[in-house]
Write a protein that holds these residues in place. Sequence first.
Motif, PDB file in Angstrom:
ATOM      1  N   THR A  17       5.839  -0.852 -12.948  1.00 12.21           N
ATOM      2  CA  THR A  17       7.242  -0.903 -13.359  1.00 12.21           C
ATOM      3  C   THR A  17       8.140  -0.939 -12.132  1.00 12.21           C
ATOM      4  O   THR A  17       8.408  -1.994 -11.583  1.00 12.21           O
ATOM      5  N   LEU A  18       8.583   0.224 -11.677  1.00 11.97           N
ATOM      6  CA  LEU A  18       9.443   0.293 -10.492  1.00 11.97           C
ATOM      7  C   LEU A  18       9.184   1.614  -9.799  1.00 11.97           C
ATOM      8  O   LEU A  18       9.192   2.667 -10.439  1.00 11.97           O
ATOM      9  N   ASP A  19       8.976   1.548  -8.498  1.00  8.52           N
ATOM     10  CA  ASP A  19       8.626   2.757  -7.762  1.00  8.52           C
ATOM     11  C   ASP A  19       9.225   2.694  -6.370  1.00  8.52           C
ATOM     12  O   ASP A  19       9.507   1.606  -5.838  1.00  8.52           O
ATOM     13  N   ASP A  20       9.413   3.863  -5.772  1.00  7.80           N
ATOM     14  CA  ASP A  20       9.746   3.914  -4.350  1.00  7.80           C
ATOM     15  C   ASP A  20       8.560   3.393  -3.550  1.00  7.80           C
ATOM     16  O   ASP A  20       7.429   3.314  -4.042  1.00  7.80           O
ATOM     17  N   SER A  21       8.810   3.042  -2.304  1.00  9.92           N
ATOM     18  CA  SER A  21       7.759   2.468  -1.471  1.00  9.92           C
ATOM     19  C   SER A  21       7.465   3.351  -0.267  1.00  9.92           C
ATOM     20  O   SER A  21       8.289   4.183   0.128  1.00  9.92           O
ATOM     21  N   VAL A  22       6.291   3.157   0.288  1.00 13.13           N
ATOM     22  CA  VAL A  22       5.893   3.863   1.502  1.00 13.13           C
ATOM     23  C   VAL A  22       5.210   2.881   2.448  1.00 13.13           C
ATOM     24  O   VAL A  22       4.675   1.850   2.025  1.00 13.13           O
ATOM     25  N   MET A  23       5.256   3.210   3.721  1.00 12.09           N
ATOM     26  CA  MET A  23       4.441   2.542   4.717  1.00 12.09           C
ATOM     27  C   MET A  23       3.228   3.405   5.006  1.00 12.09           C
ATOM     28  O   MET A  23       3.365   4.624   5.207  1.00 12.09           O
ATOM     29  N   HIS A  24       2.050   2.800   5.007  1.00 14.03           N
ATOM     30  CA  HIS A  24       0.829   3.494   5.404  1.00 14.03           C
ATOM     31  C   HIS A  24       0.430   2.967   6.765  1.00 14.03           C
ATOM     32  O   HIS A  24       0.360   1.742   6.973  1.00 14.03           O
ATOM     33  N   VAL A  25       0.196   3.857   7.707  1.00 10.74           N
ATOM     34  CA  VAL A  25      -0.201   3.481   9.064  1.00 10.74           C
ATOM     35  C   VAL A  25      -1.553   4.113   9.352  1.00 10.74           C
ATOM     36  O   VAL A  25      -1.746   5.315   9.161  1.00 10.74           O
ATOM     37  N   ASP A  26      -2.489   3.289   9.810  1.00 14.62           N
ATOM     38  CA  ASP A  26      -3.827   3.765  10.113  1.00 14.62           C
ATOM     39  C   ASP A  26      -4.259   3.183  11.454  1.00 14.62           C
ATOM     40  O   ASP A  26      -3.571   2.321  12.031  1.00 14.62           O
ATOM     41  N   LEU A  27      -5.379   3.649  11.947  1.00 12.01           N
ATOM     42  CA  LEU A  27      -5.961   3.134  13.178  1.00 12.01           C
ATOM     43  C   LEU A  27      -7.315   2.517  12.872  1.00 12.01           C
ATOM     44  O   LEU A  27      -8.026   2.961  11.975  1.00 12.01           O
ATOM     45  N   ALA A  28      -7.668   1.491  13.609  1.00 13.34           N
ATOM     46  CA  ALA A  28      -9.002   0.907  13.525  1.00 13.34           C
ATOM     47  C   ALA A  28      -9.549   0.752  14.932  1.00 13.34           C
ATOM     48  O   ALA A  28      -8.803   0.487  15.882  1.00 13.34           O
ATOM     49  N   GLY A  29     -10.839   0.917  15.046  1.00 12.48           N
ATOM     50  CA  GLY A  29     -11.505   0.689  16.320  1.00 12.48           C
ATOM     51  C   GLY A  29     -11.860  -0.776  16.482  1.00 12.48           C
ATOM     52  O   GLY A  29     -11.244  -1.658  15.873  1.00 12.48           O
ATOM     53  N   ALA A  30     -12.858  -1.068  17.283  1.00 13.60           N
ATOM     54  CA  ALA A  30     -13.282  -2.446  17.501  1.00 13.60           C
ATOM     55  C   ALA A  30     -13.753  -3.056  16.184  1.00 13.60           C
ATOM     56  O   ALA A  30     -14.410  -2.394  15.374  1.00 13.60           O
TER      57      ALA A  30
END
Length: 236
Positions: A112-125
Motif C-alpha cells: 500500500t504505502l509505507d515510509d522508506s529506509v536506506m539499508h547499508v551493508d558491507l561486502a568483501g571481495a
Amino acid sequence: MRRILRLLGVVLLVAVAAVAFGTLVPRPLYSSAADEATPRHILVFTNPIHTDIAVPIDKGVLERFGFLLDAGIEADLPEARYLVFGWGSKAFYIGTPTWSELRPGPVFAALTLDDSVMHVDLAGAVALPQQTVRRFEIDEAGFAAMLDFIDRSFVRGNAGVQRIPEVAYGAYDGFFEANGKFNAFAGCNTWTAAALREAGLTTGWWNPLPVTLNWSLGLYNWPPGPSGDQPGGVQP
C-alpha cells in the motif's frame, strides 16, 4: 461469477501489458554517446524480490560517505571492498530479515504505502561470475551522479543522517531514515533502476521486479557485465 472472472482476466492482461511495457521500452528513450573511458565499476546484487547496488570502496568513496562511518558503519575495515546500498519499505525491510519471519502486516504496508529506509551493508571481495550479481562498467561522471542520487536518498536532520537504533541484520549493516514513500509501484527495484540511470545505464521504463530490471539491463546495455557471487558479510 462470469463477470468476476472477466474482470480478473482484464486485470491480469493489464498487469502483463504493464510489465511488458515497463521492461521493453527503454528509459531514457535515447541515450547519449557513452564515454569510452570507463574507469569505474559497480555491482548489482539480486535476490527474488530485491536489488542492491554495491559501490567499490576507495578513499574518495570513504570521504563522500564519511557520515556512515560516523554513524557506525565500519566501511574502513581492511576486509571491506564494497558499500552496499538498498532502499525499501520500512515495515517490510526491517520486519522481515528472513523469509521465516514474513508477516501479513509488513506485506500489507509494502503493497500500500509505507515510509522508506536506506539499508547499508558491507561486502568483501566478490568472485565473478555468478548469476545473482552483475557488474557494470561506468564512467567517472556517471559514477559521481549515482553517488549524488544515493546521498540524496538519506534523510538529514540537524544532527545529520538518522540511523535507526538497534536495527540491523548483522554486525556490519544498518538502517537509516530515507526520503520518499514506498509502494507497490515505486519500490526498491524502481529505486535501483533510477540510480543506475543516473550512472548512465539504460533500464526499462518501469521495473518493479528484479527479473524485469535484469532483463532490461541485459537488453539495453552492451556489452553485458559478467555475473558474480552474492555478497557475504565482511569477515574480519
